[in-house]
Design an enzyme around this catalytic site. Structure first.
Site, PDB file in Angstrom:
ATOM      1  N   HIS A 133       0.812  -1.219   0.000  1.00 29.34           N
ATOM      2  CA  HIS A 133       0.000   0.000   0.000  1.00 29.34           C
ATOM      3  C   HIS A 133       0.842   1.263   0.000  1.00 29.34           C
ATOM      4  O   HIS A 133       0.435   2.294  -0.550  1.00 29.34           O
ATOM      5  CB  HIS A 133      -0.929  -0.014   1.227  1.00 29.34           C
ATOM      6  CG  HIS A 133      -1.819   1.178   1.335  1.00 29.34           C
ATOM      7  ND1 HIS A 133      -3.063   1.236   0.744  1.00 29.34           N
ATOM      8  CD2 HIS A 133      -1.646   2.381   1.968  1.00 29.34           C
ATOM      9  CE1 HIS A 133      -3.628   2.407   1.007  1.00 29.34           C
ATOM     10  NE2 HIS A 133      -2.788   3.119   1.734  1.00 29.34           N
ATOM     11  N   HIS A 186      -1.641   2.360  -8.247  1.00 33.63           N
ATOM     12  CA  HIS A 186      -2.415   1.653  -9.257  1.00 33.63           C
ATOM     13  C   HIS A 186      -2.576   2.518 -10.498  1.00 33.63           C
ATOM     14  O   HIS A 186      -2.369   3.730 -10.463  1.00 33.63           O
ATOM     15  CB  HIS A 186      -3.808   1.279  -8.718  1.00 33.63           C
ATOM     16  CG  HIS A 186      -4.721   2.449  -8.541  1.00 33.63           C
ATOM     17  ND1 HIS A 186      -4.574   3.377  -7.525  1.00 33.63           N
ATOM     18  CD2 HIS A 186      -5.798   2.874  -9.263  1.00 33.63           C
ATOM     19  CE1 HIS A 186      -5.507   4.303  -7.613  1.00 33.63           C
ATOM     20  NE2 HIS A 186      -6.262   4.020  -8.668  1.00 33.63           N
ATOM     21  N   GLN A 188      -4.985   2.591 -14.493  1.00 31.96           N
ATOM     22  CA  GLN A 188      -6.274   2.238 -15.068  1.00 31.96           C
ATOM     23  C   GLN A 188      -6.129   1.988 -16.564  1.00 31.96           C
ATOM     24  O   GLN A 188      -5.155   2.423 -17.187  1.00 31.96           O
ATOM     25  CB  GLN A 188      -7.297   3.355 -14.836  1.00 31.96           C
ATOM     26  CG  GLN A 188      -7.585   3.638 -13.360  1.00 31.96           C
ATOM     27  CD  GLN A 188      -8.644   4.714 -13.192  1.00 31.96           C
ATOM     28  OE1 GLN A 188      -9.798   4.543 -13.586  1.00 31.96           O
ATOM     29  NE2 GLN A 188      -8.257   5.839 -12.598  1.00 31.96           N
TER      30      GLN A 188
END
Length: 358
Positions: A133, A186, A188
């Site tokens: 994370h 992250h 997309q």
């Protein structure tokens, strides 16, 4: 790389991309999830000849949750997330709150005779670069970057084969200043049912140039000119060059381009994929070192459309930030937002010099 596809509790696809061939991904999604929302609505703007997506279900998407509620972390014990496994390398899954999807409910119609509408057919996916994370893309190993690149190649091919998809766009947003809603590192992927306005404009310029030069590749020739000049080059290796465009719109903007003209990520060979990681990681670390703080940025892969004008494209990654100083951001004000005319506060040559020195 081992590829394992599963289905989440609501039917969405999730794919593990593992760096170990012995990885076992048989954990089920134990959550109870609501039904998937219907596809968005696309409305045509006749004044600009562009499609606008209206996706009202995205108002309820997860927004900056506390670290212990991040939906992109692995599932551990009774803390169930979007990823059922207790660890992972790279994961790609269908977005729970997609701007485009295959869940079509409404038929085509019109708002007025000038504004037809149609379902927002396509697909939106989330790409988790690591289970950590607190990591960032810049902290990834070259091996992990190669895995991410291979995953993007896999998805570009798969999404391009979906009915109605015309362009596949891979990107990463980083930083709350940019507008991210999840801190976990992250990216997309958007599979559009049309060729996007930016790409249409670039293809039109490339087409006119090819006609004038009897087959010349505009981006390849611009890249060659930048490499020859050298003044705006930030870093390079045998296969890639990272440079600040001479007409950069953003305070800090870098194009990372392969020397060989290829239309998209799947067309990169093994040597080019391996060479990308060290160069790109170097550039990202220079971005963070500029002001000795995490740099907000957008990293956007420009790929040729799926079905048309593939000979006119030249794959490249556009990396840019809205930060123009340690305590200043560039906002899109009247000229940029209203008229699309950018005004850059930092000369591209100066930006390149600062990045080289960072």
């Amino acid at each position: 790389m081992k590829r394992t596809a599963i289905r989440l509790a609501d039917g969405r696809e999730l794919i593990y991309f593992d760096e170990r061939d012995d990885a076992v991904r048989d954990q089920p999604d134990r959550r109870e999830l609501p039904s998937l929302p219907p596809a968005s609505q696309l409305r045509y703007d006749p004044l600009t000849e562009e499609w606008v997506a209206v996706a009202v279900h995205r108002q309820t998407r997860t927004f900056l949750p506390p670290p212990d509620e991040c939906p992109l972390d692995p599932s551990v014990g009774d803390r169930l997330t979007e990823i059922p496994a207790p660890d992972y390398d790279v994961v790609v899954f269908e977005n729970r709150f997609p701007s485009l999807s295959g869940h079509v409910v409404d038929a085509p119609g019109e708002v007025t005779p000038f504004t037809p509408l149609r379902p927002g057919v396509g697909r939106c996916e989330v790409v988790c670069f690591t289970s950590d994370h607190n990591a960032s893309f810049a902290s990834l190993s070259p091996t992990r970057v190669r895995t991410v690149l291979d995953a993007l190649a896999d998805r570009t091919v798969a999404l391009g084969e979906l009915p109605g998809v015309e362009q596949v766009f891979c990107f990463e947003n980083r930083g709350v200043e940019i507008g991210v809603t999840l801190h976990h590192p992250h990216g997309q992927i958007y599979a559009y049912p049309f060729v996007t306005p930016r790409t249409r404009s670039m293809l039109a310029a490339a087409r006119r140039y090819a006609e004038r030069t009897l087959g010349g590749n505009l981006y390849a020739d611009v890249l060659a000119a930048e490499r020859a000049a050298g003044e705006r080059v930030v870093a390079s290796n045998a296969h890639w060059t990272a440079y600040v465009p001479a007409a950069a719109r953003w305070p800090f903007e870098v194009h990372v381009a392969p020397h060989r003209p290829v239309p998209d990520i799947p067309a990169l060979d093994d040597a080019e994929r391996d060479a990308f990681a060290p160069l790109y990681l170097d550039v990202l670390r220079r971005f963070d070192a500029l002001f000795d703080m995490p740099m907000p940025y957008i990293a956007a892969w420009h790929q040729a459309p799926v079905r048309i004008d593939r000979d006119l494209g030249h794959l490249h990654l556009q990396l840019f930030s809205i930060r123009r100083a340690k305590d200043k951001l560039k906002y899109l004000a009247g000229s940029e937002s209203g008229m699309g005319v950018f005004i850059n506060d930092i000369a591209p040559e100066r930006a390149a010099e600062m990045l080289r020195s960072a």
